[in-house]
Design an enzyme around this catalytic site. Sequence first.
Site, PDB file in Angstrom:
ATOM      1  N   CYS A 147       0.151  38.634  -4.964  1.00 28.56           N
ATOM      2  CA  CYS A 147      -1.077  38.071  -5.517  1.00 28.56           C
ATOM      3  C   CYS A 147      -1.478  38.602  -6.890  1.00 28.56           C
ATOM      4  O   CYS A 147      -1.807  37.803  -7.772  1.00 28.56           O
ATOM      5  CB  CYS A 147      -2.248  38.157  -4.539  1.00 28.56           C
ATOM      6  SG  CYS A 147      -2.081  39.304  -3.205  1.00 28.56           S
ATOM      7  N   ARG A 203       7.357  47.040   1.413  1.00 32.85           N
ATOM      8  CA  ARG A 203       6.324  47.856   2.033  1.00 32.85           C
ATOM      9  C   ARG A 203       6.982  48.924   2.872  1.00 32.85           C
ATOM     10  O   ARG A 203       7.968  48.666   3.550  1.00 32.85           O
ATOM     11  CB  ARG A 203       5.422  46.978   2.920  1.00 32.85           C
ATOM     12  CG  ARG A 203       4.683  45.960   2.086  1.00 32.85           C
ATOM     13  CD  ARG A 203       3.813  45.059   2.929  1.00 32.85           C
ATOM     14  NE  ARG A 203       3.252  44.025   2.073  1.00 32.85           N
ATOM     15  CZ  ARG A 203       2.567  42.986   2.525  1.00 32.85           C
ATOM     16  NH1 ARG A 203       2.349  42.870   3.822  1.00 32.85           N
ATOM     17  NH2 ARG A 203       2.084  42.089   1.701  1.00 32.85           N
ATOM     18  N   GLN A 216       7.910  36.599   0.899  1.00 35.17           N
ATOM     19  CA  GLN A 216       6.811  35.771   1.382  1.00 35.17           C
ATOM     20  C   GLN A 216       6.882  34.385   0.757  1.00 35.17           C
ATOM     21  O   GLN A 216       7.227  34.254  -0.407  1.00 35.17           O
ATOM     22  CB  GLN A 216       5.473  36.402   0.982  1.00 35.17           C
ATOM     23  CG  GLN A 216       5.218  37.744   1.631  1.00 35.17           C
ATOM     24  CD  GLN A 216       3.900  38.333   1.174  1.00 35.17           C
ATOM     25  OE1 GLN A 216       3.646  38.435  -0.026  1.00 35.17           O
ATOM     26  NE2 GLN A 216       3.066  38.709   2.113  1.00 35.17           N
ATOM     27  N   ASP A 273       4.695  32.649  -0.548  1.00 31.16           N
ATOM     28  CA  ASP A 273       3.333  32.922  -0.976  1.00 31.16           C
ATOM     29  C   ASP A 273       2.836  31.852  -1.947  1.00 31.16           C
ATOM     30  O   ASP A 273       3.621  31.264  -2.685  1.00 31.16           O
ATOM     31  CB  ASP A 273       3.354  34.269  -1.706  1.00 31.16           C
ATOM     32  CG  ASP A 273       2.101  35.070  -1.454  1.00 31.16           C
ATOM     33  OD1 ASP A 273       1.160  34.523  -0.851  1.00 31.16           O
ATOM     34  OD2 ASP A 273       2.067  36.230  -1.876  1.00 31.16           O
ATOM     35  N   HIS A 282      -1.010  31.027  -4.307  1.00 39.28           N
ATOM     36  CA  HIS A 282      -2.429  31.285  -4.559  1.00 39.28           C
ATOM     37  C   HIS A 282      -3.018  30.078  -5.258  1.00 39.28           C
ATOM     38  O   HIS A 282      -2.452  29.592  -6.227  1.00 39.28           O
ATOM     39  CB  HIS A 282      -2.583  32.558  -5.389  1.00 39.28           C
ATOM     40  CG  HIS A 282      -2.083  33.745  -4.634  1.00 39.28           C
ATOM     41  ND1 HIS A 282      -0.784  34.175  -4.728  1.00 39.28           N
ATOM     42  CD2 HIS A 282      -2.686  34.522  -3.705  1.00 39.28           C
ATOM     43  CE1 HIS A 282      -0.615  35.186  -3.888  1.00 39.28           C
ATOM     44  NE2 HIS A 282      -1.743  35.421  -3.257  1.00 39.28           N
ATOM     45  N   LYS A 328      -9.874  34.847   7.131  1.00 41.89           N
ATOM     46  CA  LYS A 328      -8.694  33.992   7.061  1.00 41.89           C
ATOM     47  C   LYS A 328      -8.586  33.081   8.280  1.00 41.89           C
ATOM     48  O   LYS A 328      -9.235  33.309   9.295  1.00 41.89           O
ATOM     49  CB  LYS A 328      -7.426  34.830   6.919  1.00 41.89           C
ATOM     50  CG  LYS A 328      -7.354  35.986   7.886  1.00 41.89           C
ATOM     51  CD  LYS A 328      -6.099  36.812   7.657  1.00 41.89           C
ATOM     52  CE  LYS A 328      -5.992  37.901   8.693  1.00 41.89           C
ATOM     53  NZ  LYS A 328      -4.690  38.463   8.894  1.00 41.89           N
ATOM     54  N   HIS A 336      -5.431  32.370  -0.625  1.00 42.81           N
ATOM     55  CA  HIS A 336      -4.077  32.907  -0.396  1.00 42.81           C
ATOM     56  C   HIS A 336      -3.546  32.155   0.808  1.00 42.81           C
ATOM     57  O   HIS A 336      -4.251  32.029   1.797  1.00 42.81           O
ATOM     58  CB  HIS A 336      -4.102  34.378  -0.005  1.00 42.81           C
ATOM     59  CG  HIS A 336      -4.802  35.282  -0.956  1.00 42.81           C
ATOM     60  ND1 HIS A 336      -4.166  36.344  -1.560  1.00 42.81           N
ATOM     61  CD2 HIS A 336      -6.072  35.318  -1.413  1.00 42.81           C
ATOM     62  CE1 HIS A 336      -5.027  36.987  -2.319  1.00 42.81           C
ATOM     63  NE2 HIS A 336      -6.195  36.401  -2.255  1.00 42.81           N
TER      64      HIS A 336
END
Length: 653
Positions: A341, A370, A388, A390, A392, A474, A520
Amino acid sequence: MSQSNDSFEIIFPDGNRKTYPKGTTGYDVAHSISPGLARNALSITLNDEVMDLSRPISEGGPIKINTWDTEDGKMTFWHSSAHILAEACQELFPGVRFGIGPAIEQGFYYDMDFGDRTVTVDDLPAIEEKMTEIARRKLEFERKEIPKKEAVGYFKEKNDPYKLDLLKDLEDGTITFYTQGNFTDLCRGPHIPRTDSIKAFKLLNVAGAYWRGDSDSKQLTRIYGISFPKKSMLDDFLVMMEEAKKRDHKKLGKELGLYMIDNMIGSGLPVWLPNGTILRRRLEAFLRDEQIKRGYQEVITPHIANLRLYETSGHYPYYADSQYDPIEVDDEKYMLKPMNCPHHHRIFSNKMRSYRELPIRLSEFGTVYRYEQSGELNGLSRVRGFTQDDAHIYCTHDQLKDEIKNCIDLTQYVFSIFDMPVDIRLSFRDDNEEKYGGNLEYWERAQKELREVADELGLDYTIAPGEASFYGPKIDFIIRDAIGRKWQLGTVQVDYVMPERFELTYVGTDNSKHRPVIIHRAPFGSMERFTSILIEHFAGDFPVWLSPVQVALLPISDQYHDLAEKYEEILSSKGIRVKSDKRSEQIGAKIRDSENAKIPYMIILGERERESGSVSVRRHKQGDIGTFAFDKYLNILETEIREYQLPGKQNYN
RNA sequence: GCUGGUGUAGCUCAGGGGUAGAGCAGCGGUUUUGUAAACCGCCGGUCGUAGGUUCGAAUCCUAUCACCAGCUCCA
């Protein structure tokens, strides 16, 4: 006797009402409906409280008679089973001390302190046997209300520190003991009437578990088990366990050459092998195409970034424990990217943005790193480096709800392709201020908006307080796989915090600067984890569009290699992933090997095919599906791929 | 990270103080085959790694790494 002030009214699930005299028990109520129901009843739920059948009812209200077929019934059944486990251990291992022993989603466990003795899986059969023996004693579960002082005295004498610890938090007057046979436990209940309704036990596992889940306190031995009212149900359950084992993605991942973990490369750092890479790239392409249709723009950002980026986002040091330590370069600190992000936020800030551009939807298959605890790592499903899916979305407040709806729609569409039912959970904050960033007003606004969207879409959802991320509430998507297991995958999150932290602005119609809102979202979440679930969902029998090899060409003998080559060339030119098996093996062996490799289609090529120009086609797990003109087969195949058809859904007539 | 278990050939596994074994895979040959395993032969391991005990360690001990089942955690 049946005077009205000495009676109460019970409301049944079907709306029927009936009055009973005071002192009537749950069993009596069940019996008044039918003796069969009374026989099968395990507990009742009265006014949302689950109670023993033997307990006299003192006030009326809505009732449910809980049998094995209900959630509450199973819970009662398994909770009682936990007590039997405890009694068995008490008999077998005198001096054992007891922690807690609840029912869980699939069975029950009991946490116990066996002192110096180590209990392992090897001890389980003996315990199981003892449990069965205890169950056959037809012991009744007796409930007793106990003054706190007496309860403390009992466990002091029994020298059970854990129960004493539990008692500390309980108020006098609310304490109950349950006794069956020689075992008495501090327990809220309820329990089933008698031990002999439990016909089959299976102890599944032994594991360590901290007392009260606190890693600073003593670790107890947790024994997991499950039990059933019929032996045949246990057998079915064990078959199911076998099925889950057969589907294990670690096993199939190895067999099908999808991925590897190599400890020289690093623990928790999966390597995608050629077959797995095809599968993953197909998944990515599928989602990418869908996102392009929905107005997303794809970006690529680096795997490491200056620490300041994560300080700005607040992820560092909030998540310092689960990030790789920063690397020092040229007097600056850099960190492996733990999330995408912040990079996307900087892309947004890269130039002045106008309201005319919004919403801006930036997507990336972004790989993040991570530091997961070593004990957490597991195949592809829990790793230290993963990608991910991902994106945004930067939008105005007016656009927010529509954008959320789009995200939900995309997610639902995506999982429908895999035939995975989706449950929706709204994950909100709880009262623990420290867990969250941003101001409360934004939070409440975002939570309200999520709920409104869910209502407007007519979604069935549950609300989970305390499950929000630190920057916002979320929507979580919980999917169910082919054997009924639930997995939390996709998520859509509303974020008012990051726009502030990154000072994101756009110029509105009024020619002044405004803050955008960020959504997100990630349907799969992690490509690695999703792939692990997909492998188990399909048991490795992927739909053709995902299969690493789609068609195996199997010439009957080397006289037909030329035919295989011809079809290989045609199919390859159509983008079909095809392999010819030109080994000097019998056709049966080639078929067997292709079946084991879970290749969806096998084409057998011999003299008949050479003469007729047709192909003889075999479908994985189905066998011979007949002979087709090649063009017709090609059409079937291409349609199946284009429409993302699931295995077993084809009609070849 | 914690507790317990496991680590032997590419894979699945046997062996459990006297110095490594099977099946499959692979390779070579024979076979030329019609819908789930042809036949013969061969190759292949310093038994996770490092120390220690012992005349001798795959085997016992210690440490370490990895994996598995849980616990704890999860942007």
